[in-house]
Design a protein around this motif. Structure first.
Motif, PDB file in Angstrom:
ATOM      1  N   UNK A  43      -6.869 -10.129   1.178  1.00  0.00           N
ATOM      2  CA  UNK A  43      -6.202  -9.093   1.969  1.00  0.00           C
ATOM      3  C   UNK A  43      -5.641  -7.988   1.081  1.00  0.00           C
ATOM      4  N   UNK A  44      -5.087  -8.354  -0.080  1.00  0.00           N
ATOM      5  CA  UNK A  44      -4.553  -7.334  -1.004  1.00  0.00           C
ATOM      6  C   UNK A  44      -5.661  -6.406  -1.484  1.00  0.00           C
ATOM      7  N   UNK A  45      -6.813  -6.968  -1.811  1.00  0.00           N
ATOM      8  CA  UNK A  45      -7.922  -6.156  -2.304  1.00  0.00           C
ATOM      9  C   UNK A  45      -8.469  -5.226  -1.223  1.00  0.00           C
ATOM     10  N   UNK A  46      -8.428  -5.666   0.041  1.00  0.00           N
ATOM     11  CA  UNK A  46      -8.925  -4.841   1.139  1.00  0.00           C
ATOM     12  C   UNK A  46      -7.987  -3.673   1.448  1.00  0.00           C
ATOM     13  N   UNK A  47      -6.683  -3.944   1.477  1.00  0.00           N
ATOM     14  CA  UNK A  47      -5.700  -2.962   1.943  1.00  0.00           C
ATOM     15  C   UNK A  47      -5.182  -2.058   0.826  1.00  0.00           C
ATOM     16  N   UNK A  48      -4.927  -2.634  -0.355  1.00  0.00           N
ATOM     17  CA  UNK A  48      -4.372  -1.867  -1.476  1.00  0.00           C
ATOM     18  C   UNK A  48      -5.518  -1.271  -2.294  1.00  0.00           C
ATOM     19  N   UNK A  74       3.034 -16.017   1.234  1.00  0.00           N
ATOM     20  CA  UNK A  74       3.816 -15.127   2.093  1.00  0.00           C
ATOM     21  C   UNK A  74       3.078 -14.904   3.410  1.00  0.00           C
ATOM     22  N   UNK A  75       3.806 -15.029   4.511  1.00  0.00           N
ATOM     23  CA  UNK A  75       3.204 -14.805   5.823  1.00  0.00           C
ATOM     24  C   UNK A  75       2.421 -15.996   6.352  1.00  0.00           C
ATOM     25  N   UNK A  76       2.621 -17.175   5.740  1.00  0.00           N
ATOM     26  CA  UNK A  76       1.858 -18.371   6.145  1.00  0.00           C
ATOM     27  C   UNK A  76       2.117 -18.734   7.606  1.00  0.00           C
ATOM     28  N   UNK A  77       3.378 -18.742   8.036  1.00  0.00           N
ATOM     29  CA  UNK A  77       3.693 -19.215   9.389  1.00  0.00           C
ATOM     30  C   UNK A  77       3.058 -18.356  10.490  1.00  0.00           C
ATOM     31  N   UNK A  78       3.219 -17.005  10.458  1.00  0.00           N
ATOM     32  CA  UNK A  78       2.565 -16.211  11.509  1.00  0.00           C
ATOM     33  C   UNK A  78       1.044 -16.320  11.494  1.00  0.00           C
ATOM     34  N   UNK A  79       0.455 -16.452  10.300  1.00  0.00           N
ATOM     35  CA  UNK A  79      -1.006 -16.605  10.215  1.00  0.00           C
ATOM     36  C   UNK A  79      -1.442 -17.909  10.864  1.00  0.00           C
ATOM     37  N   UNK A  80      -0.700 -18.980  10.562  1.00  0.00           N
ATOM     38  CA  UNK A  80      -1.043 -20.298  11.114  1.00  0.00           C
ATOM     39  C   UNK A  80      -0.879 -20.307  12.637  1.00  0.00           C
ATOM     40  N   UNK A 134       0.712 -10.619  12.349  1.00  0.00           N
ATOM     41  CA  UNK A 134       0.669 -11.469  11.141  1.00  0.00           C
ATOM     42  C   UNK A 134       0.162 -10.710   9.925  1.00  0.00           C
ATOM     43  N   UNK A 135      -0.705  -9.689  10.135  1.00  0.00           N
ATOM     44  CA  UNK A 135      -1.146  -8.852   9.007  1.00  0.00           C
ATOM     45  C   UNK A 135       0.035  -8.079   8.431  1.00  0.00           C
ATOM     46  N   UNK A 136       0.880  -7.526   9.314  1.00  0.00           N
ATOM     47  CA  UNK A 136       2.067  -6.774   8.860  1.00  0.00           C
ATOM     48  C   UNK A 136       3.028  -7.696   8.099  1.00  0.00           C
ATOM     49  N   UNK A 137       3.282  -8.890   8.668  1.00  0.00           N
ATOM     50  CA  UNK A 137       4.240  -9.825   8.053  1.00  0.00           C
ATOM     51  C   UNK A 137       3.727 -10.351   6.714  1.00  0.00           C
ATOM     52  N   UNK A 138       2.417 -10.572   6.646  1.00  0.00           N
ATOM     53  CA  UNK A 138       1.838 -11.117   5.415  1.00  0.00           C
ATOM     54  C   UNK A 138       1.928 -10.122   4.264  1.00  0.00           C
ATOM     55  N   UNK A 139       1.851  -8.826   4.592  1.00  0.00           N
ATOM     56  CA  UNK A 139       1.883  -7.792   3.553  1.00  0.00           C
ATOM     57  C   UNK A 139       3.292  -7.261   3.292  1.00  0.00           C
ATOM     58  N   UNK A 240      -5.393  -2.913  11.259  1.00  0.00           N
ATOM     59  CA  UNK A 240      -4.294  -3.792  11.665  1.00  0.00           C
ATOM     60  C   UNK A 240      -3.022  -3.501  10.877  1.00  0.00           C
ATOM     61  N   UNK A 241      -3.191  -3.132   9.604  1.00  0.00           N
ATOM     62  CA  UNK A 241      -2.022  -2.814   8.781  1.00  0.00           C
ATOM     63  C   UNK A 241      -1.332  -1.565   9.294  1.00  0.00           C
ATOM     64  N   UNK A 242      -2.092  -0.669   9.925  1.00  0.00           N
ATOM     65  CA  UNK A 242      -1.506   0.477  10.630  1.00  0.00           C
ATOM     66  C   UNK A 242      -1.133   1.662   9.773  1.00  0.00           C
ATOM     67  N   UNK A 243      -1.440   1.629   8.467  1.00  0.00           N
ATOM     68  CA  UNK A 243      -1.034   2.744   7.601  1.00  0.00           C
ATOM     69  C   UNK A 243      -2.254   3.537   7.140  1.00  0.00           C
ATOM     70  N   UNK A 244      -2.857   4.233   8.090  1.00  0.00           N
ATOM     71  CA  UNK A 244      -3.986   5.104   7.811  1.00  0.00           C
ATOM     72  C   UNK A 244      -3.778   6.374   8.623  1.00  0.00           C
ATOM     73  N   UNK A 245      -4.346   7.474   8.156  1.00  0.00           N
ATOM     74  CA  UNK A 245      -4.186   8.753   8.861  1.00  0.00           C
ATOM     75  C   UNK A 245      -5.318   8.951   9.848  1.00  0.00           C
ATOM     76  N   UNK A 246      -5.024   8.785  11.125  1.00  0.00           N
ATOM     77  CA  UNK A 246      -6.034   8.980  12.167  1.00  0.00           C
ATOM     78  C   UNK A 246      -5.963  10.426  12.670  1.00  0.00           C
ATOM     79  N   UNK A 247      -6.927  11.241  12.239  1.00  0.00           N
ATOM     80  CA  UNK A 247      -6.920  12.671  12.601  1.00  0.00           C
ATOM     81  C   UNK A 247      -7.862  12.972  13.761  1.00  0.00           C
ATOM     82  N   UNK A 248      -8.384  11.920  14.386  1.00  0.00           N
ATOM     83  CA  UNK A 248      -9.334  12.124  15.485  1.00  0.00           C
ATOM     84  C   UNK A 248      -8.635  12.748  16.689  1.00  0.00           C
ATOM     85  N   UNK A 249      -9.324  13.717  17.325  1.00  0.00           N
ATOM     86  CA  UNK A 249      -8.765  14.369  18.514  1.00  0.00           C
ATOM     87  C   UNK A 249      -9.538  13.975  19.775  1.00  0.00           C
ATOM     88  N   UNK A 250     -10.366  12.951  19.662  1.00  0.00           N
ATOM     89  CA  UNK A 250     -11.162  12.511  20.808  1.00  0.00           C
ATOM     90  C   UNK A 250     -10.252  11.956  21.897  1.00  0.00           C
TER      91      UNK A 250
END
Length: 320
Positions: A43-48, A74-80, A134-139, A240-250
């Motif tokens: 997950x760290x390699x994908x997001x960071x 970290x974040x084991x309980x929500x993932x489980x 759980x993605x937010x809590x894990x990170x 899911x992490x939610x920290x990306x710039x969505x500039x779409x106007x569709x």
């Protein structure tokens, strides 16, 4: 009509489907707990994006050095919690649909694929909010190498739900749903290959496979499914992490989702080349193949033992 409805209801709410669902949930939770640090590295390699791709042991050593010994968990309980619900829903739907469709007939790879996709769609729509949280809590609390990522402060699962709905709207709980719906191909392909290999090993004889056979075919099935769908899994994690710039106007959600996925894929390729789409694949394969193999092994054994105990009790009642 009433008879048909009663038969359908008995197939949907059957003891057999419940056993498969509980066995799948318990098997997946146990397997994920054992190999959880590998998922943390993936997950760290994908997001960071600024974290350099290294071997899985090197990434885990870096995380432990920067954040402490327990950081890989970290974040084991929500993932489980999410995984338990997700696998219960998937296994239950898969076996309910299979029982309703086949009605005792021999299955085929195409049937397994279609049933797997249908079960996956139900699973995604029901459990995506849990996976977003759980993605937010894990990170949360992680030391990122990318300065554009803003820290979050959730005290737990319920607080994360409340803050996301309050700050981003209820639709944010379904961030990444579109790539998740495309990713129902992952478990569908996995189950198709797994069930196909199982039929080949049995050669038409209803025998119980050995632990080694179940482990190996579970690993093969997951390795193929993961490699094929990995670029979409990376996009799913970012959304899911939610920290990306969505500039779409569709105005259309579908067109907006497609445009977002396309932009994220193109940006990833521009920055890191085609291999950037597979950043973290080593950690993912290591984690997911071992987890899936152990999960299928535990699932088959738990289901087999439960059915044997059930038939034993039924026979003893008939005897008395």
């Amino acid at each position: 009509n009433r008879l048909n409805l009663a038969v359908t209801m008995s197939e949907v709410f059957s003891y057999e489907s419940l056993v498969h669902a509980v066995s799948g949930a318990v098997g997946s939770v146990t397997a994920m707990t054992v190999f959880f640090p590998l998922d943390t590295a993936r997950l760290r390699l994908q997001v960071d994006e600024n974290r350099k791709a290294k071997s899985t042991p090197a990434i885990l050593a870096e995380i432990v050095k920067e954040e402490g010994l327990l950081a890989p968990y970290r974040g084991w309980f929500p993932v489980i919690c999410s995984l338990c619900c997700s696998n219960f829903v998937y296994f239950y739907c898969f076996h309910c649909l299979k029982a309703s469709w086949l009605k005792g007939k021999q299955s085929a790879p195409s049937t397994d694929l279609i049933i797997g996709i249908a079960a996956g769609v139900v699973n995604v729509l029901v459990t995506t909010p849990l996976w977003v949280v759980n993605t937010r809590l894990k990170l949360q609390g992680s030391k990122f190498h990318n300065e554009d990522i803003h820290p979050t402060n959730y005290s737990g699962i319920l607080d994360a739900f409340v803050q996301i709905i309050r700050d981003e709207g209820i639709a944010a709980l379904w961030n990444g749903t579109f790539p998740s719906l495309l990713l129902v191909l992952n478990p569908a392909i996995q189950f198709m290959i797994y069930e196909g290999l199982k039929r080949q090993l049995r050669r038409g004889i209803p025998k119980e496979l050995s632990s080694l056979e179940v482990f190996v075919i579970g690993a093969i099935a997951k390795a193929i499914a993961t490699t094929v769908t990995y670029p979409l899994q990376t996009i799913q994690s970012i959304l899911r992490f939610g920290q990306y710039n969505n500039t779409s106007t569709e105005k259309s959600n579908l067109l907006s989702s497609l445009r977002t996925i396309k932009c994220l894929l193109v940006n990833r390729v521009r920055k890191y080349g085609m291999l950037g789409l597979f950043k973290g694949l080593e950690a993912k394969l290591l984690q997911t193949v071992l987890t899936a193999a152990l999960m299928f092994l535990l699932y088959e054994k738990i289901a087999s033992c439960t059915f044997r105990a059930w038939f034993g009790m039924a026979l003893s009642k008939q005897t008395f």
